[in-house]
Design a protein around this motif. Structure first.
Motif, PDB file in Angstrom:
ATOM      1  N   LEU A  56      24.336  -3.839  30.372  1.00 19.27           N
ATOM      2  CA  LEU A  56      24.991  -3.686  29.068  1.00 19.27           C
ATOM      3  C   LEU A  56      25.229  -5.046  28.408  1.00 19.27           C
ATOM      4  O   LEU A  56      25.077  -5.195  27.192  1.00 19.27           O
ATOM      5  N   SER A  57      25.579  -6.049  29.230  1.00 20.32           N
ATOM      6  CA  SER A  57      25.824  -7.392  28.688  1.00 20.32           C
ATOM      7  C   SER A  57      24.536  -7.965  28.106  1.00 20.32           C
ATOM      8  O   SER A  57      24.529  -8.536  27.011  1.00 20.32           O
ATOM      9  N   VAL A  58      23.433  -7.831  28.835  1.00 30.52           N
ATOM     10  CA  VAL A  58      22.139  -8.325  28.338  1.00 30.52           C
ATOM     11  C   VAL A  58      21.780  -7.598  27.040  1.00 30.52           C
ATOM     12  O   VAL A  58      21.271  -8.201  26.087  1.00 30.52           O
ATOM     13  N   GLY A  59      22.093  -6.309  26.993  1.00 29.74           N
ATOM     14  CA  GLY A  59      21.803  -5.519  25.792  1.00 29.74           C
ATOM     15  C   GLY A  59      22.506  -6.038  24.553  1.00 29.74           C
ATOM     16  O   GLY A  59      22.029  -5.858  23.437  1.00 29.74           O
ATOM     17  N   LYS A  60      23.638  -6.714  24.749  1.00 32.84           N
ATOM     18  CA  LYS A  60      24.391  -7.247  23.604  1.00 32.84           C
ATOM     19  C   LYS A  60      23.619  -8.332  22.869  1.00 32.84           C
ATOM     20  O   LYS A  60      23.926  -8.656  21.721  1.00 32.84           O
ATOM     21  N   LEU A  61      22.624  -8.907  23.556  1.00 36.58           N
ATOM     22  CA  LEU A  61      21.786  -9.918  22.873  1.00 36.58           C
ATOM     23  C   LEU A  61      21.150  -9.323  21.621  1.00 36.58           C
ATOM     24  O   LEU A  61      20.951 -10.012  20.625  1.00 36.58           O
ATOM     25  N   GLU A  63      22.371  -7.344  19.589  1.00 32.75           N
ATOM     26  CA  GLU A  63      23.306  -7.223  18.463  1.00 32.75           C
ATOM     27  C   GLU A  63      23.754  -8.582  17.947  1.00 32.75           C
ATOM     28  O   GLU A  63      24.346  -8.677  16.883  1.00 32.75           O
ATOM     29  N   ALA A  64      23.471  -9.630  18.735  1.00 33.23           N
ATOM     30  CA  ALA A  64      23.948 -10.969  18.343  1.00 33.23           C
ATOM     31  C   ALA A  64      23.038 -11.561  17.267  1.00 33.23           C
ATOM     32  O   ALA A  64      21.825 -11.389  17.309  1.00 33.23           O
ATOM     33  N   GLU A  65      23.652 -12.224  16.297  1.00 32.40           N
ATOM     34  CA  GLU A  65      22.847 -12.868  15.256  1.00 32.40           C
ATOM     35  C   GLU A  65      22.781 -14.351  15.553  1.00 32.40           C
ATOM     36  O   GLU A  65      23.715 -15.094  15.264  1.00 32.40           O
ATOM     37  N   LEU A  66      21.694 -14.764  16.162  1.00 33.02           N
ATOM     38  CA  LEU A  66      21.552 -16.167  16.536  1.00 33.02           C
ATOM     39  C   LEU A  66      20.737 -16.898  15.469  1.00 33.02           C
ATOM     40  O   LEU A  66      19.629 -16.463  15.131  1.00 33.02           O
TER      41      LEU A  66
ATOM     42  N   HIS B  49      12.937  -8.897  13.993  1.00 31.31           N
ATOM     43  CA  HIS B  49      12.465 -10.275  14.086  1.00 31.31           C
ATOM     44  C   HIS B  49      12.996 -11.007  15.326  1.00 31.31           C
ATOM     45  O   HIS B  49      12.214 -11.584  16.092  1.00 31.31           O
ATOM     46  N   ALA B  50      14.311 -10.984  15.536  1.00 30.72           N
ATOM     47  CA  ALA B  50      14.889 -11.745  16.653  1.00 30.72           C
ATOM     48  C   ALA B  50      14.354 -11.234  17.998  1.00 30.72           C
ATOM     49  O   ALA B  50      13.967 -12.023  18.869  1.00 30.72           O
ATOM     50  N   GLY B  51      14.309  -9.918  18.159  1.00 30.37           N
ATOM     51  CA  GLY B  51      13.811  -9.342  19.408  1.00 30.37           C
ATOM     52  C   GLY B  51      12.350  -9.700  19.636  1.00 30.37           C
ATOM     53  O   GLY B  51      11.949 -10.016  20.765  1.00 30.37           O
ATOM     54  N   PHE B  52      11.559  -9.669  18.568  1.00 33.73           N
ATOM     55  CA  PHE B  52      10.135 -10.003  18.700  1.00 33.73           C
ATOM     56  C   PHE B  52       9.943 -11.481  19.038  1.00 33.73           C
ATOM     57  O   PHE B  52       9.050 -11.832  19.807  1.00 33.73           O
ATOM     58  N   MET B  53      10.778 -12.325  18.458  1.00 36.08           N
ATOM     59  CA  MET B  53      10.677 -13.766  18.770  1.00 36.08           C
ATOM     60  C   MET B  53      10.949 -13.987  20.258  1.00 36.08           C
ATOM     61  O   MET B  53      10.244 -14.738  20.931  1.00 36.08           O
ATOM     62  N   ARG B  54      11.996 -13.326  20.759  1.00 34.32           N
ATOM     63  CA  ARG B  54      12.326 -13.460  22.184  1.00 34.32           C
ATOM     64  C   ARG B  54      11.179 -12.961  23.052  1.00 34.32           C
ATOM     65  O   ARG B  54      10.798 -13.591  24.026  1.00 34.32           O
ATOM     66  N   LEU B  55      10.634 -11.817  22.686  1.00 37.16           N
ATOM     67  CA  LEU B  55       9.540 -11.250  23.493  1.00 37.16           C
ATOM     68  C   LEU B  55       8.296 -12.132  23.440  1.00 37.16           C
ATOM     69  O   LEU B  55       7.631 -12.335  24.457  1.00 37.16           O
ATOM     70  N   ALA B  56       7.990 -12.668  22.266  1.00 38.25           N
ATOM     71  CA  ALA B  56       6.782 -13.500  22.139  1.00 38.25           C
ATOM     72  C   ALA B  56       6.849 -14.715  23.051  1.00 38.25           C
ATOM     73  O   ALA B  56       5.830 -15.147  23.603  1.00 38.25           O
ATOM     74  N   THR B  57       8.068 -15.234  23.261  1.00 42.91           N
ATOM     75  CA  THR B  57       8.187 -16.444  24.087  1.00 42.91           C
ATOM     76  C   THR B  57       7.968 -16.160  25.582  1.00 42.91           C
ATOM     77  O   THR B  57       7.954 -17.091  26.373  1.00 42.91           O
TER      78      THR B  57
END
Lengths: 89, 236
Positions: A56-61, A63-66, B49-57
């Motif tokens: 669940l903690s990893v899943g929060k990534l 939702e995070a806006e980095l 976008h953010a999820g795809f960037m993470r996956l691409a890396t």
């Protein structure tokens, strides 16, 4: 992962087969032995809760806006331009 | 974990004796974009976008190359959106395209490509989820039982509070994970794909997927343990 041939499961086994349990990959007898152990061992229940909390903690990534992963406005504009060009074509 | 609701199959039909699930809302979204709905397209690229960037890396390390991979993915998506029939969730279909493009790019750059046959044996060397010294040793009366047991992090897994610091630890751990473990963890826990969808996207067996997930989550748990233990200790 360890194949369980013995009938009694100990804590050292639980931490190795916890995902086989969570992913429903144990045989019915292995599953019964695993659950029997969990009923008697609060520490292994805690361990399994930690594994669930980790997921669940990893899943929060998600939702995070980095800022480092934000969609740059120039990229968005270029994708929108591409989208419009395809519509015209 | 995001938008599970939108990925739920909306209806089913029977063809050749097999029931096939149709992801109705995803299919409707794809048709809207295909029909020229720019707002829907922009919302889709922003969401992923953010999820795809993470996956691409996982396949290409450089952020600028990852950016190229993601852009190329959207190009291909626009070209092929008409082929999407809703037989998988749209996100699963998009991820499949991204993986193929990232993999091709890594091959072009002569990188070791995760999930290619040459690298498949990687990550499968024996390792334990928890250090052996945390259990009573062989010969001990309580052989194999906890000697240093885990502590509860919260009343339930859902009650664990994830802070910015927690996310930073998770990001660091992700960078240290072998590529195949990282891919499976991202697909399962961040993108919320099912085990079967991950196997299809990566071309791996269900056993391999499970081993990679087990190792990735076990390593992540071990790194989060001192963080959550310390927080629990300071709050009690």
């Amino acid at each position: 992962m360890k194949s369980l041939k013995q009938t009694e499961i100990v804590c050292r086994d639980v931490v190795e087969i916890v995902h086989e349990y969570l992913e429903d990959a144990l045989s019915s007898s292995e599953r019964a032995g695993f659950e029997q152990h969990l009923h008697a061992c609060p520490w292994c229940l805690t361990y399994m809760d930690q594994i669930r909390a980790t997921a669940l903690s990893v899943g929060k990534l998600g939702e995070a806006e980095l800022p480092s992963l934000a969609l740059p406005s120039a990229v968005e504009s270029s994708l929108v331009a591409m989208f419009r060009a395809r519509r015209k074509a | 974990m995001t938008e599970r609701g939108s990925d739920e199959p909306g209806s089913s039909f029977q063809e050749g004796g097999e029931i096939e699930q149709i992801h109705a809302s995803d299919l409707a979204l794809a048709r809207r974009i295909e029909g020229g709905d720019e707002t829907a397209f922009v919302a889709l690229i922003r969401r992923h976008h953010a999820g795809f960037m993470r996956l691409a890396t996982v396949w290409v390390r450089s952020p600028s190359v990852a950016e190229d991979v993601v852009q190329e993915t959207w190009l291909v998506v626009l070209e092929r959106l008409g082929e999407f029939q809703g037989r998988s969730a749209l996100k699963t279909w998009l991820c499949g395209i991204l993986v193929n493009i990232a993999r091709s790019r890594a091959r072009r750059e002569n990188k070791l490509v995760p999930f290619d046959p040459l690298t498949m044996a990687q990550d499968l060397a024996p390792e334990t989820a928890v250090p052996a010294e945390r259990f009573s040793p062989p010969g001990h009366r309580w052989d194999g039982h906890w000697q240093r047991p885990p502590r509860s992090w919260a009343p339930s897994p859902e009650a664990v509070v994830v802070t910015t610091e927690t996310l930073a630890i998770i990001e660091r751990c992700l960078e240290e994970l072998p590529a195949q473990q990282k891919a499976v963890l991202l697909f399962r826990d961040v993108e919320d794909l099912s085990a079967e969808e991950v196997c299809n996207a990566l071309g791996i067996s269900s056993t391999h997927q499970r081993v990679l997930l087990h190792r990735a989550r076990s390593r992540m748990r071990a790194l989060l343990e001192p963080h959550y233990d310390q927080r629990k200790g300071s709050s009690s």
